[in-house]
Each structure stands twice: as structure tokens, then as C-alpha cells.
Design an enzyme around this catalytic site. Sequence first.
Site, PDB file in Angstrom:
ATOM      1  CB  SER A  51      -0.712   0.204   1.324  1.00 24.11           C
ATOM      2  OG  SER A  51      -1.422   1.201   1.502  1.00 24.11           O
ATOM      3  CE1 TYR A 100      -4.122  -1.594   5.092  1.00 19.86           C
ATOM      4  CE2 TYR A 100      -2.999   0.409   4.612  1.00 19.86           C
ATOM      5  CZ  TYR A 100      -3.567  -0.582   4.196  1.00 19.86           C
ATOM      6  OH  TYR A 100      -3.917  -0.756   2.945  1.00 19.86           O
TER       7      TYR A 100
END
Length: 275
Positions: free
Chosen positions: A153, A166
Site C-alpha cells: 500500500s 496498517y
Amino acid sequence: MDLTGKVAWVTGAARGQGRSHALALAEAGAHVVVTDIGAPIDSVSYSLSSPNDLAETAREIKAAGGSVTAAQVDVRDRTSVNTLVSRIRDERGRLDILVANAGVCSFEPVESMTHQQWADMIDTNLTGTFNCAQAVLTLMKEHRFGRLIGISSGAGRGGMMHLSHYAASKWGIIGFIKSLALEVGAYGITANVVCPSSVGTPMVLNPATMKRFCPTVEHPTEDDLAQVFAGWSPLGVPWLAPEDVTRAVMYLIDDPGVVTGTVVEVNLGTTASRQ
């Protein structure tokens, strides 16, 4: 690209990016194994996929003339992962491609984050990638061919407020896949990472995320969120379509074996100002 005779496994394939990757692999001729958790995770505020979503992915592949196997698998569960790979060996005799796409996201400041929130994120995104990659290596080595793709990501390229767990998981995927590339290259196996920016899937397009980024709007919509996200991109584009990420995945799969240990960013220019 002709993947006839190849077997591919896509995790998190019930919808969004995973479904897009699976459809592209099937169109290229691979037999595609699609898996997803198909159940909620308590610390994740948006709705995760259902068994019906996974069945729809399989239906779309079949409707387009592709070959598919669907199974409900939680990538955090090492036993379930290994059982699936044993099934693939028994039924198909090989496994050539892994797209480790399964992942979740949630927002929480470090100070108030629970151990369960941390564990759910790391176990799903990072340990899940490890479990699947480790499980497929023996089969790939036997055929001296493999394409391992980890989905990271933009949060794997920098810190993000209230997303420390995350970001840690996505940075970890990059470090893991780069290290793996060094270990398996001699067997004709490449290992690479795709780093997308925000993608227009339920992970982003959900009420909790809309409210977080549009706090002054009483009932924010996707259009309200798009205005905010578009401001982060020099292209003025708020988010990617799943197919935008799939193009990068397919590029790394189609590679003749000269690209490994690298990160392909599909980021709408959001990291253009970073070193």
C-alpha cells in the site's frame, strides 16, 4: 499473455482488487484458485466479504469461460492455508502464481489501540502473506517457476496518522517479499510487491471512512470523499479502480524472470514529492 496450463492462487478474491486480479488471470488462461475469509473481523469497522461474494467471483470467471476453484480460507490460519495447498497439489499438480492480496484496514491512534486491533491487522496483512508464500514454495521449486506478488500500500511507503498498525503490516510485506526474492531466485521464482494508493473498494468507500475524512459533512457521500482524496493527487484523481492495480500485477507475472525484489507503485502521483 498466455498462462494456459498455469495455476494461480489469489487471496482476498471475493471482491475488489482480488476479484479483478482473478478475472485477469483466468482470462489469460490460468486455472485460478480464489479464496477469502468470508466472515467479519471484530476490529474492522466496514463489512468484509461474504461467501456469496466469493461465489460471485467464481461465477464471473466461469461465465467468461475460465477455470476456477473457490474455497473459504482465513489466511491467518496456517493449517487451513497448508490444507488448501495440499488440495491444489492433489488436484492440479502445480502452483505457479500467488497473488497475496488479502488485507484489512482500520483506524486507531497508537495510544488507544488495543492489542487485538494490532494483532488482527498484523496477522491478516503480514502473517497471512507469510503463511501463503511459505506454503507455496515447495510446489514452485519443483517446477522451477513461480511468480509471488505481495500487495502492499501507499502506507507501506510512509507513516500515516491513526494507521500505525496498517502501515507496519504493509512496510513488513515489502521487507518480507524483498528478502524472499533473495532466497528463491535460483529456482526461477520471482517475488515482487505492488503498492497501490487508495482503491475504490469497500475498504475505502464505506461510511466510517467517509465520516473520518469529511468530518464537517453531516451525511458524507462518495462524492464528498472524492473531493478530499482528489486533492492529494497531482492528477486530481481520487482513487484507483481495481483494474489499475491488476495491470501492475499482470506485468510482474508476465515478466520473463528478470524483475524480482522490487516495488511497483501505482499511486496517482501521491508519492512524487518523496525521496
